[in-house]
Enzyme design. Sequence first.
Site, mmCIF file in Angstrom:
data_model
loop_
_atom_site.group_PDB
_atom_site.id
_atom_site.type_symbol
_atom_site.label_atom_id
_atom_site.label_comp_id
_atom_site.label_asym_id
_atom_site.label_seq_id
_atom_site.Cartn_x
_atom_site.Cartn_y
_atom_site.Cartn_z
ATOM 1 N N ASP A 83 -20.929 -41.690 -2.202
ATOM 2 C CA ASP A 83 -21.157 -40.510 -3.040
ATOM 3 C C ASP A 83 -20.043 -39.464 -2.910
ATOM 4 O OD1 ASP A 83 -21.828 -39.773 -0.466
ATOM 5 O OD2 ASP A 83 -23.529 -38.537 -1.077
ATOM 6 N N GLU A 84 -19.030 -39.729 -2.084
ATOM 7 C CA GLU A 84 -17.893 -38.828 -1.948
ATOM 8 C C GLU A 84 -16.700 -39.404 -2.708
ATOM 9 O OE1 GLU A 84 -17.035 -37.293 1.923
ATOM 10 O OE2 GLU A 84 -19.094 -37.616 2.563
#
Length: 103
Positions: A83-84
């Site tokens: 998710d980064e």
Amino acid sequence: MEFCPKCKSIMIYQGEKVVCRKCGFEKKAENEEEMVIKVERNKEEVPIIEGENLKTLPTTRAICPACGHNEAFWWLRQLRAADESEVRFFRCTKCGKTWREYD
């Protein structure tokens, strides 16, 4: 890519061994061709691309912090959680210095 036989996490290559980041299980690396060469910088591992693969990378205008040359190869690498955002790496086409782009 190898998975830990104890906890099933992805294992990373460190020198000539494979180590699980989660539980610490270690074993001797079996296939050297799959190993990713890494350089330690500021206590963080930075993936490095070398050899013939470098010639196939795209280039961009970027100022090298070592020699001031204005062209570099670049590639993206997912270093943290999915998710980064990915991290963009550069390698100077003149001196070979590798650095990363920070947001």
